[in-house]
Motif scaffolding. Structure first.
Motif, PDB file in Angstrom:
ATOM      1  N   GLN A   1      70.496   0.104 -55.887  1.00  6.38           N
ATOM      2  CA  GLN A   1      69.199   0.185 -55.205  1.00  6.38           C
ATOM      3  C   GLN A   1      68.384   1.354 -55.751  1.00  6.38           C
ATOM      4  O   GLN A   1      67.186   1.235 -55.972  1.00  6.38           O
ATOM      5  N   ARG A   2      69.041   2.489 -55.988  1.00  8.25           N
ATOM      6  CA  ARG A   2      68.359   3.650 -56.571  1.00  8.25           C
ATOM      7  C   ARG A   2      67.856   3.321 -57.977  1.00  8.25           C
ATOM      8  O   ARG A   2      66.760   3.703 -58.355  1.00  8.25           O
ATOM      9  N   PHE A   3      68.660   2.581 -58.752  1.00  2.00           N
ATOM     10  CA  PHE A   3      68.258   2.125 -60.078  1.00  2.00           C
ATOM     11  C   PHE A   3      67.019   1.238 -59.982  1.00  2.00           C
ATOM     12  O   PHE A   3      66.046   1.423 -60.716  1.00  2.00           O
ATOM     13  N   GLU A   4      67.034   0.287 -59.058  1.00  2.00           N
ATOM     14  CA  GLU A   4      65.901  -0.619 -58.869  1.00  2.00           C
ATOM     15  C   GLU A   4      64.650   0.125 -58.404  1.00  2.00           C
ATOM     16  O   GLU A   4      63.538  -0.275 -58.744  1.00  2.00           O
ATOM     17  N   ASP A   5      64.822   1.183 -57.645  1.00  2.00           N
ATOM     18  CA  ASP A   5      63.694   1.960 -57.119  1.00  2.00           C
ATOM     19  C   ASP A   5      63.222   3.031 -58.104  1.00  2.00           C
ATOM     20  O   ASP A   5      62.440   3.908 -57.726  1.00  2.00           O
ATOM     21  N   ASP A   6      63.710   2.964 -59.355  1.00  3.26           N
ATOM     22  CA  ASP A   6      63.355   3.940 -60.397  1.00  3.26           C
ATOM     23  C   ASP A   6      63.809   5.350 -60.059  1.00  3.26           C
ATOM     24  O   ASP A   6      63.199   6.321 -60.493  1.00  3.26           O
ATOM     25  N   GLY A   7      64.879   5.463 -59.285  1.00  4.54           N
ATOM     26  CA  GLY A   7      65.437   6.771 -58.981  1.00  4.54           C
ATOM     27  C   GLY A   7      66.245   7.295 -60.157  1.00  4.54           C
ATOM     28  O   GLY A   7      66.613   6.541 -61.056  1.00  4.54           O
TER      29      GLY A   7
ATOM     30  N   GLU B   1      65.030  -1.827 -71.157  1.00  4.38           N
ATOM     31  CA  GLU B   1      63.992  -1.490 -70.185  1.00  4.38           C
ATOM     32  C   GLU B   1      63.993   0.010 -69.897  1.00  4.38           C
ATOM     33  O   GLU B   1      62.944   0.638 -69.829  1.00  4.38           O
ATOM     34  N   LEU B   2      65.172   0.602 -69.756  1.00  4.85           N
ATOM     35  CA  LEU B   2      65.271   2.034 -69.518  1.00  4.85           C
ATOM     36  C   LEU B   2      64.711   2.826 -70.695  1.00  4.85           C
ATOM     37  O   LEU B   2      64.012   3.825 -70.511  1.00  4.85           O
ATOM     38  N   ALA B   3      65.013   2.388 -71.892  1.00  5.96           N
ATOM     39  CA  ALA B   3      64.561   3.096 -73.094  1.00  5.96           C
ATOM     40  C   ALA B   3      63.042   3.065 -73.214  1.00  5.96           C
ATOM     41  O   ALA B   3      62.441   4.006 -73.725  1.00  5.96           O
ATOM     42  N   GLU B   4      62.417   2.009 -72.727  1.00 10.30           N
ATOM     43  CA  GLU B   4      60.973   1.865 -72.820  1.00 10.30           C
ATOM     44  C   GLU B   4      60.241   2.457 -71.614  1.00 10.30           C
ATOM     45  O   GLU B   4      59.037   2.619 -71.641  1.00 10.30           O
ATOM     46  N   SER B   5      60.951   2.807 -70.574  1.00  6.42           N
ATOM     47  CA  SER B   5      60.318   3.288 -69.348  1.00  6.42           C
ATOM     48  C   SER B   5      59.950   4.760 -69.449  1.00  6.42           C
ATOM     49  O   SER B   5      60.462   5.501 -70.272  1.00  6.42           O
ATOM     50  N   SER B   6      59.069   5.170 -68.576  1.00  6.40           N
ATOM     51  CA  SER B   6      58.631   6.568 -68.551  1.00  6.40           C
ATOM     52  C   SER B   6      59.663   7.469 -67.890  1.00  6.40           C
ATOM     53  O   SER B   6      59.603   8.678 -68.024  1.00  6.40           O
ATOM     54  N   ARG B   7      60.626   6.895 -67.173  1.00 10.18           N
ATOM     55  CA  ARG B   7      61.621   7.729 -66.492  1.00 10.18           C
ATOM     56  C   ARG B   7      62.676   8.256 -67.453  1.00 10.18           C
ATOM     57  O   ARG B   7      63.430   9.139 -67.130  1.00 10.18           O
ATOM     58  N   GLY B   8      62.722   7.686 -68.649  1.00 14.10           N
ATOM     59  CA  GLY B   8      63.632   8.192 -69.661  1.00 14.10           C
ATOM     60  C   GLY B   8      65.071   7.776 -69.425  1.00 14.10           C
ATOM     61  O   GLY B   8      65.426   7.223 -68.401  1.00 14.10           O
ATOM     62  N   PHE B   9      65.877   8.089 -70.409  1.00 16.13           N
ATOM     63  CA  PHE B   9      67.286   7.744 -70.352  1.00 16.13           C
ATOM     64  C   PHE B   9      68.009   8.802 -71.164  1.00 16.13           C
ATOM     65  O   PHE B   9      68.382   8.597 -72.305  1.00 16.13           O
ATOM     66  N   PRO B  10      68.150  10.004 -70.606  1.00 17.01           N
ATOM     67  CA  PRO B  10      68.674  11.132 -71.382  1.00 17.01           C
ATOM     68  C   PRO B  10      70.070  10.901 -71.923  1.00 17.01           C
ATOM     69  O   PRO B  10      70.901  10.279 -71.292  1.00 17.01           O
ATOM     70  N   GLY B  11      70.287  11.402 -73.130  1.00 14.11           N
ATOM     71  CA  GLY B  11      71.614  11.356 -73.708  1.00 14.11           C
ATOM     72  C   GLY B  11      71.966  10.067 -74.394  1.00 14.11           C
ATOM     73  O   GLY B  11      73.056   9.932 -74.926  1.00 14.11           O
TER      74      GLY B  11
ATOM     75  N   ASP C   1      68.828  -4.257 -69.452  1.00 15.22           N
ATOM     76  CA  ASP C   1      68.438  -3.123 -68.619  1.00 15.22           C
ATOM     77  C   ASP C   1      68.330  -1.850 -69.451  1.00 15.22           C
ATOM     78  O   ASP C   1      67.455  -1.023 -69.214  1.00 15.22           O
ATOM     79  N   PHE C   2      69.200  -1.694 -70.454  1.00 18.47           N
ATOM     80  CA  PHE C   2      69.132  -0.521 -71.321  1.00 18.47           C
ATOM     81  C   PHE C   2      67.826  -0.498 -72.094  1.00 18.47           C
ATOM     82  O   PHE C   2      67.203   0.537 -72.261  1.00 18.47           O
TER      83      PHE C   2
ATOM     84  N   ALA D   1      79.018   3.563 -64.090  1.00 25.14           N
ATOM     85  CA  ALA D   1      79.647   2.854 -62.965  1.00 25.14           C
ATOM     86  C   ALA D   1      78.945   1.521 -62.724  1.00 25.14           C
ATOM     87  O   ALA D   1      79.608   0.505 -62.448  1.00 25.14           O
ATOM     88  N   LEU D   2      77.618   1.496 -62.850  1.00 24.29           N
ATOM     89  CA  LEU D   2      76.879   0.244 -62.680  1.00 24.29           C
ATOM     90  C   LEU D   2      77.207  -0.747 -63.795  1.00 24.29           C
ATOM     91  O   LEU D   2      77.319  -1.946 -63.547  1.00 24.29           O
ATOM     92  N   VAL D   3      77.382  -0.247 -65.009  1.00 20.94           N
ATOM     93  CA  VAL D   3      77.764  -1.114 -66.126  1.00 20.94           C
ATOM     94  C   VAL D   3      79.148  -1.704 -65.870  1.00 20.94           C
ATOM     95  O   VAL D   3      79.358  -2.914 -65.993  1.00 20.94           O
ATOM     96  N   ARG D   4      80.108  -0.850 -65.496  1.00 20.50           N
ATOM     97  CA  ARG D   4      81.482  -1.327 -65.237  1.00 20.50           C
ATOM     98  C   ARG D   4      81.517  -2.340 -64.095  1.00 20.50           C
ATOM     99  O   ARG D   4      82.340  -3.250 -64.102  1.00 20.50           O
ATOM    100  N   ALA D   5      80.613  -2.178 -63.127  1.00 20.74           N
ATOM    101  CA  ALA D   5      80.570  -3.107 -61.995  1.00 20.74           C
ATOM    102  C   ALA D   5      79.806  -4.387 -62.338  1.00 20.74           C
ATOM    103  O   ALA D   5      79.747  -5.310 -61.532  1.00 20.74           O
ATOM    104  N   GLY D   6      79.205  -4.433 -63.543  1.00 26.05           N
ATOM    105  CA  GLY D   6      78.474  -5.635 -63.949  1.00 26.05           C
ATOM    106  C   GLY D   6      77.082  -5.734 -63.364  1.00 26.05           C
ATOM    107  O   GLY D   6      76.470  -6.798 -63.392  1.00 26.05           O
TER     108      GLY D   6
END
Length: 66
Positions: free
Chosen positions: A16-22, A45-55, A42-43, A31-36
């Protein structure tokens, strides 16, 4: 000496935090990847988003931060 740490991840709350851009730590994303719950799309989308994806560097020709 012994050390025991128990941490019960609430995958639904993390997603839910992921969906809410938290913000999520690398471990929480893992953990979300391991849980499917999230995948390669999604990666991207994260790479293109303004919230970033550090590391994490996405793409074969991605520039390094050096």
């Amino acid at each position: 000496m012994s050390l025991s740490v128990e941490y019960d991840l609430n995958i639904e709350a993390l997603y839910q935090r992921f969906e809410d851009d938290g913000e999520l730590t690398d471990a929480e994303i893992g953990a979300l990847v391991r849980a499917g719950e999230i995948d390669g799309d999604d990666f991207e989308e994260l790479a293109e988003s303004s919230r970033g994806f550090p590391g994490v560097v996405v793409g074969k020709g991605a520039e390094s931060g050096e």
